[in-house]
Design an enzyme around this catalytic site. Structure first.
Site, PDB file in Angstrom:
ATOM      1  N   GLN A   1      73.920  94.156 -69.811  1.00 16.01           N
ATOM      2  CA  GLN A   1      74.791  93.209 -69.835  1.00 16.01           C
ATOM      3  C   GLN A   1      74.372  91.911 -70.682  1.00 16.01           C
ATOM      4  O   GLN A   1      75.338  91.557 -71.343  1.00 16.01           O
ATOM      5  CB  GLN A   1      74.935  92.613 -68.358  1.00 16.01           C
ATOM      6  CG  GLN A   1      75.815  93.262 -67.288  1.00 16.01           C
ATOM      7  CD  GLN A   1      75.896  92.632 -65.964  1.00 16.01           C
ATOM      8  OE1 GLN A   1      75.158  91.657 -65.759  1.00 16.01           O
ATOM      9  NE2 GLN A   1      76.678  92.882 -65.426  1.00 16.01           N
TER      10      GLN A   1
ATOM     11  N   LEU B   1      76.827  76.027 -66.241  1.00 18.13           N
ATOM     12  CA  LEU B   1      76.001  77.037 -66.023  1.00 18.13           C
ATOM     13  C   LEU B   1      76.677  78.197 -64.957  1.00 18.13           C
ATOM     14  O   LEU B   1      77.532  78.162 -64.172  1.00 18.13           O
ATOM     15  CB  LEU B   1      74.687  76.676 -64.856  1.00 18.13           C
ATOM     16  CG  LEU B   1      74.064  77.769 -64.248  1.00 18.13           C
ATOM     17  CD1 LEU B   1      72.898  78.384 -65.352  1.00 18.13           C
ATOM     18  CD2 LEU B   1      73.052  77.203 -63.424  1.00 18.13           C
ATOM     19  N   ASP B   2      76.516  79.546 -65.715  1.00 20.10           N
ATOM     20  CA  ASP B   2      77.247  80.739 -65.161  1.00 20.10           C
ATOM     21  C   ASP B   2      76.138  81.576 -64.437  1.00 20.10           C
ATOM     22  O   ASP B   2      75.482  82.181 -65.054  1.00 20.10           O
ATOM     23  CB  ASP B   2      77.984  81.362 -66.061  1.00 20.10           C
ATOM     24  CG  ASP B   2      78.856  82.805 -65.528  1.00 20.10           C
ATOM     25  OD1 ASP B   2      78.761  82.984 -64.411  1.00 20.10           O
ATOM     26  OD2 ASP B   2      79.483  83.410 -66.324  1.00 20.10           O
ATOM     27  N   ILE B   3      75.741  81.732 -63.193  1.00 18.60           N
ATOM     28  CA  ILE B   3      74.683  82.404 -62.515  1.00 18.60           C
ATOM     29  C   ILE B   3      75.519  83.885 -62.212  1.00 18.60           C
ATOM     30  O   ILE B   3      76.463  84.108 -61.547  1.00 18.60           O
ATOM     31  CB  ILE B   3      74.462  81.683 -61.159  1.00 18.60           C
ATOM     32  CG1 ILE B   3      74.092  80.404 -61.406  1.00 18.60           C
ATOM     33  CG2 ILE B   3      73.114  82.638 -60.449  1.00 18.60           C
ATOM     34  CD1 ILE B   3      73.697  79.519 -60.112  1.00 18.60           C
ATOM     35  N   GLY B   4      74.848  84.957 -62.826  1.00 18.97           N
ATOM     36  CA  GLY B   4      75.268  85.871 -62.865  1.00 18.97           C
ATOM     37  C   GLY B   4      76.497  86.337 -63.629  1.00 18.97           C
ATOM     38  O   GLY B   4      77.577  86.473 -63.419  1.00 18.97           O
TER      39      GLY B   4
ATOM     40  N   CYS C   1      85.373 100.856 -51.013  1.00 24.36           N
ATOM     41  CA  CYS C   1      85.372  99.472 -50.902  1.00 24.36           C
ATOM     42  C   CYS C   1      87.119  99.086 -50.641  1.00 24.36           C
ATOM     43  O   CYS C   1      87.201  97.841 -50.001  1.00 24.36           O
ATOM     44  CB  CYS C   1      84.772  98.967 -52.165  1.00 24.36           C
ATOM     45  SG  CYS C   1      83.053  99.073 -52.178  1.00 24.36           S
TER      46      CYS C   1
ATOM     47  N   ILE D   1      70.618  89.378 -64.535  1.00 25.58           N
ATOM     48  CA  ILE D   1      69.410  90.238 -64.447  1.00 25.58           C
ATOM     49  C   ILE D   1      69.580  91.619 -65.084  1.00 25.58           C
ATOM     50  O   ILE D   1      69.009  92.615 -64.746  1.00 25.58           O
ATOM     51  CB  ILE D   1      68.905  90.564 -62.800  1.00 25.58           C
ATOM     52  CG1 ILE D   1      70.218  90.553 -62.176  1.00 25.58           C
ATOM     53  CG2 ILE D   1      68.203  89.029 -62.457  1.00 25.58           C
ATOM     54  CD1 ILE D   1      70.758  92.033 -61.934  1.00 25.58           C
TER      55      ILE D   1
END
Length: 387
Positions: free
Chosen positions: A202, A172-175, A358, A198
């Site tokens: 993408q 599972l790759d979240i994001g 950043c 989301i």
């Protein structure tokens, strides 16, 4: 009757604001209208009052509006943050942003897709131009690399080795972004991947890039995942979860992990646990974003998940961000010509400020980059970090 005019009153206000900011910057090595490439060159006298009142939000907005400039924004931010001024955040803080994050769940399910629409959906052509060939939008690993392509390849391989990928596993790759990890893991390690994002832009491009591989890309919130997996990765997504949802996020990860499986969390981190985020970044770059602290992450894991390893290579993000800016800057003329309605000169200044500020934050060690290997408390295996 006084001869004190409105103009004189405004001049006095500006003078006070300038003097106050000069005192705040004393000792940082940054000056107004000085000779160094990191000195702030002020073009509009309203700059001083705007920044004094609005802090980092005002500083970023003033740059977008061409009220100031300098040759090395990244070093300006680095020097400011390295002083007691940066540590106390008197100059780079905003009470309203803190209070909002404290009182409200800004990352609840109904708001989950906001950042996708504002940030990740602004145009795949921008990210194709800015990122490496794999389109990895997270920190590269520069220990044995001297260019962005190799740094990202090494990072992806390091992740695969840390979670012990073997052929036939389901991950599972979240994001999942544009599918960079999923594509790499499927091609190099022979695994099956479910990636969730989301961002519609993408998801569409990731599906196209991963066609023909055992990869499923879903437009889905992490709270809606319910299957079991042999391993989980989450690269650069946890910054969108928010402190009020950290426990929920970790509960989802725990329920999705098979016994003895590993979960690698790759996230930007901060040095304190105060809620909220930089107000300029929240308004213009990452709506509802919030960077976690190690204490917050650790507390969210208790008592069912355990930390196997914490690897901090935050300074590598400085190199990554500057490489992204160089790519963006080199592609700017073409982007502006081909997509004039999307990318204005103000957008250029906004994006430049984002990447440089950043980079300065990581250079000052004001922000960190952690890879945290996590497993179930039922896991009986010994973990050893791969070299």
């Amino acid at each position: 009757m006084s001869d004190f005019t409105t103009e004189q009153f405004e001049d006095n206000n500006r003078g006070f604001a300038q003097q106050r900011l000069e005192r705040l910057l004393a000792g940082s090595g940054v000056a107004f209208n000085g000779p160094n490439p990191w000195d702030i060159q002020v073009f509009n006298p309203s700059f001083y009052k705007h920044v004094l009142i609005n802090g980092s939000l005002g500083l970023g907005e003033a740059y977008m509006n061409e009220w100031w400039d300098c040759e090395q924004i990244d070093e300006t931010i680095n020097l400011i943050l390295r002083t007691s001024l940066g540590e106390s955040q008197k100059f780079l803080s905003n009470f309203a942003t803190w209070a909002q994050a404290k009182l409200f769940n800004l990352q609840k399910r109904s708001r989950a897709f906001h950042v996708g629409k504002q940030h990740y959906d602004i145009g795949n052509e921008l990210y194709v131009a800015m990122l490496d060939e794999r389109m990895v939008y997270t920190c590269g690993y520069w220990a044995r690399a001297d260019n962005l392509e190799d740094a990202q390849k090494h990072k992806l391989d390091l992740v695969c080795r840390k979670i012990g990928l073997r052929k036939g596993m389901k991950i599972l790759d979240i994001g999942c972004g544009w599918g960079s990890f999923a594509e790499f893991a499927a091609q190099q390690y022979g695994v099956e991947v479910v990636g969730i994002t989301i961002s519609k832009a993408q998801a569409d491009l990731a599906t196209e890039r991963c066609r023909g591989l055992p990869i499923e890309i879903r437009l889905q919130d992490y709270r809606d995942v319910g299957s079991k997996f042999d391993a989980i990765v989450s690269l650069g997504m946890f910054e969108h979860v928010g402190h009020k949802n950290y426990r929920t996020y970790m509960d989802v990860a725990r329920k999705c992990l098979k016994n003895n499986a590993r979960f690698l969390l790759h996230t930007i981190g901060k040095n304190d646990s105060r809620p909220g985020a930089d107000p300029w970044a929240v308004k213009y770059i990452f709506p509802n974003g919030e960077i976690p602290s190690l204490r917050q992450i650790s507390a969210a894991l208790e008592p069912y998940l355990i930390i196997e390893d914490v690897h901090n290579f935050g300074p590598d993000y400085d190199h990554t961000l500057m490489a992204w800016f160089n790519n963006f800057d080199n592609a700017w003329t073409k982007l502006k010509q081909n997509y004039a309605q999307k990318y204005s000169e103000q957008f250029y200044r906004m994006w430049k400020y984002y990447l440089h500020a950043c980079a300065g934050g990581f250079r000052a060690r004001h922000m960190q980059l952690w890879q945290i290997v996590i497993s179930s408390s039922r896991n009986q295996n010994t973990y050893r970090r791969p070299e």
